[in-house]
Enzyme design. Structure first.
Site, PDB file in Angstrom:
ATOM      1  N   GLU A 166     -86.637 -63.644  16.242  1.00 46.79           N
ATOM      2  CA  GLU A 166     -85.546 -64.553  15.859  1.00 46.79           C
ATOM      3  C   GLU A 166     -85.092 -65.388  17.061  1.00 46.79           C
ATOM      4  OE1 GLU A 166     -84.724 -65.241  12.902  1.00 46.79           O
ATOM      5  OE2 GLU A 166     -84.495 -63.492  11.597  1.00 46.79           O
TER       6      GLU A 166
ATOM      7  N   ASN B 164     -83.661 -70.833   8.813  1.00 42.86           N
ATOM      8  CA  ASN B 164     -84.596 -70.092   7.978  1.00 42.86           C
ATOM      9  C   ASN B 164     -86.050 -70.417   8.332  1.00 42.86           C
ATOM     10  OD1 ASN B 164     -85.190 -68.985   4.833  1.00 42.86           O
ATOM     11  ND2 ASN B 164     -83.282 -68.359   5.774  1.00 42.86           N
TER      12      ASN B 164
ATOM     13  N   LYS C 177     -77.131 -70.370  16.438  1.00 49.65           N
ATOM     14  CA  LYS C 177     -76.655 -69.911  15.129  1.00 49.65           C
ATOM     15  C   LYS C 177     -75.268 -70.502  14.838  1.00 49.65           C
ATOM     16  CE  LYS C 177     -76.608 -66.500  11.774  1.00 49.65           C
ATOM     17  NZ  LYS C 177     -77.483 -65.614  11.086  1.00 49.65           N
TER      18      LYS C 177
ATOM     19  N   ARG D 119     -77.932 -75.640   7.728  1.00 45.55           N
ATOM     20  CA  ARG D 119     -78.095 -74.219   8.032  1.00 45.55           C
ATOM     21  C   ARG D 119     -79.488 -73.708   7.664  1.00 45.55           C
ATOM     22  NH1 ARG D 119     -74.044 -69.045   7.225  1.00 45.55           N
ATOM     23  NH2 ARG D 119     -75.556 -67.560   8.044  1.00 45.55           N
TER      24      ARG D 119
ATOM     25  N   GLU E 284     -74.817 -73.126   3.644  1.00 50.61           N
ATOM     26  CA  GLU E 284     -76.229 -73.470   3.629  1.00 50.61           C
ATOM     27  C   GLU E 284     -76.571 -74.574   2.626  1.00 50.61           C
ATOM     28  OE1 GLU E 284     -78.799 -70.147   2.821  1.00 50.61           O
ATOM     29  OE2 GLU E 284     -80.158 -70.704   4.434  1.00 50.61           O
TER      30      GLU E 284
ATOM     31  N   LYS F 145     -73.662 -64.353   6.644  1.00 47.35           N
ATOM     32  CA  LYS F 145     -74.572 -64.055   5.519  1.00 47.35           C
ATOM     33  C   LYS F 145     -74.573 -62.542   5.359  1.00 47.35           C
ATOM     34  CE  LYS F 145     -78.106 -67.605   4.887  1.00 47.35           C
ATOM     35  NZ  LYS F 145     -79.543 -67.936   4.981  1.00 47.35           N
TER      36      LYS F 145
ATOM     37  N   ARG G 295     -62.199 -58.016  -3.314  1.00 46.60           N
ATOM     38  CA  ARG G 295     -62.581 -59.422  -3.120  1.00 46.60           C
ATOM     39  C   ARG G 295     -62.476 -59.889  -1.673  1.00 46.60           C
ATOM     40  NH1 ARG G 295     -59.459 -60.325  -7.867  1.00 46.60           N
ATOM     41  NH2 ARG G 295     -60.797 -60.216  -9.701  1.00 46.60           N
TER      42      ARG G 295
ATOM     43  N   HIS H 198     -89.003 -68.041   7.658  1.00 46.87           N
ATOM     44  CA  HIS H 198     -88.550 -66.978   6.756  1.00 46.87           C
ATOM     45  C   HIS H 198     -89.186 -67.038   5.369  1.00 46.87           C
ATOM     46  CE1 HIS H 198     -85.715 -66.221   9.916  1.00 46.87           C
ATOM     47  NE2 HIS H 198     -85.166 -65.209   9.260  1.00 46.87           N
TER      48      HIS H 198
ATOM     49  N   HIS I 292     -90.163 -63.359   4.650  1.00 50.12           N
ATOM     50  CA  HIS I 292     -89.563 -62.475   3.648  1.00 50.12           C
ATOM     51  C   HIS I 292     -90.609 -61.962   2.661  1.00 50.12           C
ATOM     52  CE1 HIS I 292     -85.084 -63.858   4.133  1.00 50.12           C
ATOM     53  NE2 HIS I 292     -85.446 -62.935   4.994  1.00 50.12           N
TER      54      HIS I 292
ATOM     55  N   HIS J 133     -88.398 -57.044  10.245  1.00 51.03           N
ATOM     56  CA  HIS J 133     -88.019 -58.422   9.894  1.00 51.03           C
ATOM     57  C   HIS J 133     -88.466 -59.438  10.957  1.00 51.03           C
ATOM     58  CE1 HIS J 133     -85.548 -61.644   8.202  1.00 51.03           C
ATOM     59  NE2 HIS J 133     -85.020 -61.835   9.402  1.00 51.03           N
TER      60      HIS J 133
END
Ligand code: NAD
Ligand SMILES: O=C(O)C(=O)C[C@@H](O)[C@H](O)[C@H](O)COP(=O)(O)O
Length: 542
Positions: free
Chosen positions: A358, A427, A409, A423, A419, A316, A294, A430, A434, A446
């Protein structure tokens, strides 16, 4: 604060650590002035320090020392070395914390105790060592070392090194850029950017872990060899774990294989993971760290531009599923990020360029200075050649871009780790990006997909009246000048739409996008008209 002078670095350390000697060397190498707090104090007091101690006692000396140091922190722009006991004074600690918060570097020069003790005794004239000097030194070391470690944001070990070698090491450390990531739900950490910053791996991992799993891909073997050497030198048991390259590594099967290995090797909660490689490797390593027992400590050593500016920071972590990109994962913060520019020496040109996708995205949503740097250096960036990079003027340009982009960032992550809203601006580009990656079976990189996605989002912004055509054209011309794609024509609208509905920003059957009202002004777009969403797609097909 603007226009205020401040030291390029402040050096702290035990008596005899070589603060003055090494500090002077560094100042000379960097062509900067050097100041020693003790000299400044003697100048102000009009007498030698032992005399001052004798006459007024230690508390009075510490008061004078604090005044002198705090003044210098605001009015000296060279290398500044403090007296051995100075960082123990609370007012100086506060001054140093503020200096660090303003971007300063407090360097703890960590000499070998035997060497430092010998040097401290040799010099004489140290009132704090009166009596049995070695015993006094050891006692002070015990008190001061933990404080020095916490007060400084840069630690430099100098055991067995000549002053020149120590100065070169220190200079590398001073040259690094540090972006601090913090927030109400985040254990604070630093992103360190610079040549040689991987050398701080042990410092960032800390003393608790005994075993460290080094997760990396094969193309970055030479960088992981260096990391493994550093880990072993620091006394950790290092376990090399090579994963399949790129997106092939971001799968449940790969994660499962590592969980088995960690179990077999007896990894406990106090052990740690290092993720080294491109964004796919750091995403997977972070995911394993987040899930093993965990959650165990992890440090990222990004080696691609994209991983340095984006993937390695922000927590992330995740893997892909057959249904889409990053659909399983968690928000799990690294203990630190070491973006070593040396790694970029082996980076192929096309993978460097995709990282600029990016970088540009961060410029569009928040930082026009990024866009200006990209415009000013488009030709050189496009011609990036790893083999000459470290000796070229491009190195500083890239370091500057990484620092700016990581700051964008960090700003979003610090305010909204999970998010909930802000946040999501990261994206930008994206939603379509994606979908393209998935439809191209991840053969498209990417950052390239995000570049096309940004043009798409700009077209959508324009169709809905938020921005004018000029800004859409600017997206195309800037991204194109960097060698990034701005169109895509290899999939049907139905397939694209179905994938955009699986985007994590979607709610129920409603699409959500990030669009622009202008450079630096992103907004959320909820459930936009279907015809605009489709028309924007037609426009990126050329
Ligand atoms: N977690 C996040 O916030 C976040 C942000 C952005 C992107 N990402 C993810 O990051 C991934 C993309 O990252 P990427 O562009 O780095 O791709 P990548 O990880 O697939 O790396 C690209 C290729 O370059 C190689 N490589 C990396 N560094 C190298 C070096 N120094 N020398 C030689 N080869 C090197 C890799 O082994 C790989 O073959 C995607 O999976 C994306 O979803 C995550
Ligand atoms: O950090 C974020 O938040 C981002 O959205 C950064 C993106 O650039 C990055 O590609 C991220 O991996 C996308 O995440 P996802 O949640 O859309 O899968």
């Amino acid at each position: 604060m603007s226009g205020m002078r401040r030291p390029v670095a402040v050096i702290i350390g035990m008596m005899g650590a070589g603060k003055t000697r090494v500090g002077k060397e560094v100042a000379q190498m960097m062509n900067l002035p050097f100041a020693d707090a003790d000299n400044e104090i003697e100048h102000d007091a009009g007498m030698r320090i032992p005399e001052y101690f004798e006459k007024y006692g230690e508390p009075e000396f510490r008061r004078l020392e604090s005044d002198v140091v705090l003044d210098m922190l605001e009015d000296f722009d060279g290398i500044f070395s403090l007296g051995g006991g100075a960082p123990m004074t609370p007012s100086i600690q506060e001054g140093l914390a503020q200096y660090i918060a303003d971007g300063g570097k407090v360097v703890y020069l960590m000499a070998d105790p035997e060497e430092a003790m010998e040097r401290a005794n040799r010099g004489g004239g140290r009132p704090m060592l009166n009596g049995d000097a070695n015993e006094r030194w050891k006692k002070l070391y015990k008190e001061r070392d933990p404080v020095f470690r916490s007060v400084a944001n840069v630690h430099v070990g100098t055991r067995g090194q000549s002053p020149q070698a120590a100065a070169r090491k220190l200079m590398e450390m001073i040259d690094q850029r540090i972006v601090h990531v913090t927030g109400s739900t985040i254990e604070p950490y630093d992103v360190r950017i610079g040549e040689g910053v991987m050398g701080q791996l042990a410092q960032v991992l800390g003393s608790k872990p005994a075993k460290v799993a080094l997760i990396h891909t094969q193309p970055v073997q030479r960088h992981s060899d260096r990391a493994r050497t550093l880990l072993r030198q620091a006394g950790y048991d290092a376990y090399d774990i090579v994963i399949p390259d790129a997106e092939a590594g971001k799968t449940i099967e790969v994660a499962n294989g590592i969980w088995q290995r960690l179990g077999d090797e007896g990894f406990t909660r106090s052990d740690a993971i290092v993720g080294l490689g491109g964004g796919a490797a750091t995403d997977l390593a972070g995911f394993v760290a987040a899930t093993w027992m965990r959650g165990i400590r992890y440090v990222n050593c990004p080696t691609s531009l994209l991983a340095m500016v984006d993937a390695s920071t922000g927590g992330k972590t995740g893997i892909n599923t057959p249904q889409g990109k990053n659909l399983v994962g968690s928000f799990y913060t690294p203990a630190g990020v070491l973006a070593d520019l040396k790694s970029l020496a082996s980076l192929p040109n096309d993978i460097f360029i995709e990282g600029l996708g990016e970088v540009a995205k961060s410029g569009f949503i928040m930082d026009p200075e990024i866009l200006q740097i990209l415009e000013d250096h488009a030709g050189e960036l496009r011609a990036f050649d790893g083999s000459t990079f470290l000796d070229s003027g491009l190195k500083d340009v890239v370091a500057e871009l990484i620092e700016h982009t990581v700051s964008v960032k960090a700003y979003h992550v610090s305010a909204d780790l999970k998010e909930a809203g802000l946040r999501e601006f990261l994206n930008y580009g994206h939603t379509l990006g994606h979908a393209i990656e998935k439809l191209e079976h991840f053969r498209w990189r990417h950052g390239n997909a995000v570049a096309v996605g940004c043009v798409y989002a700009a077209e959508l912004s324009h169709l809905l009246g938020y921005i004018d055509q000029n800004l859409v054209d600017y997206h195309r011309s800037l991204l194109g000048s960097l060698g990034l794609p701005t169109s895509w024509n290899n999939g049907t609208w139905d397939d694209v739409l179905a994938l955009m509905h699986r985007d994590k920003k979607a709610r129920g059957n409603k699409l959500r996008f990030v669009v622009l009202e202008g450079v630096g002004h992103p907004i959320h777009l909820e459930d936009p008209p279907a015809d605009a969403v489709e028309e924007a797609f037609r426009r990126i097909q050329q």
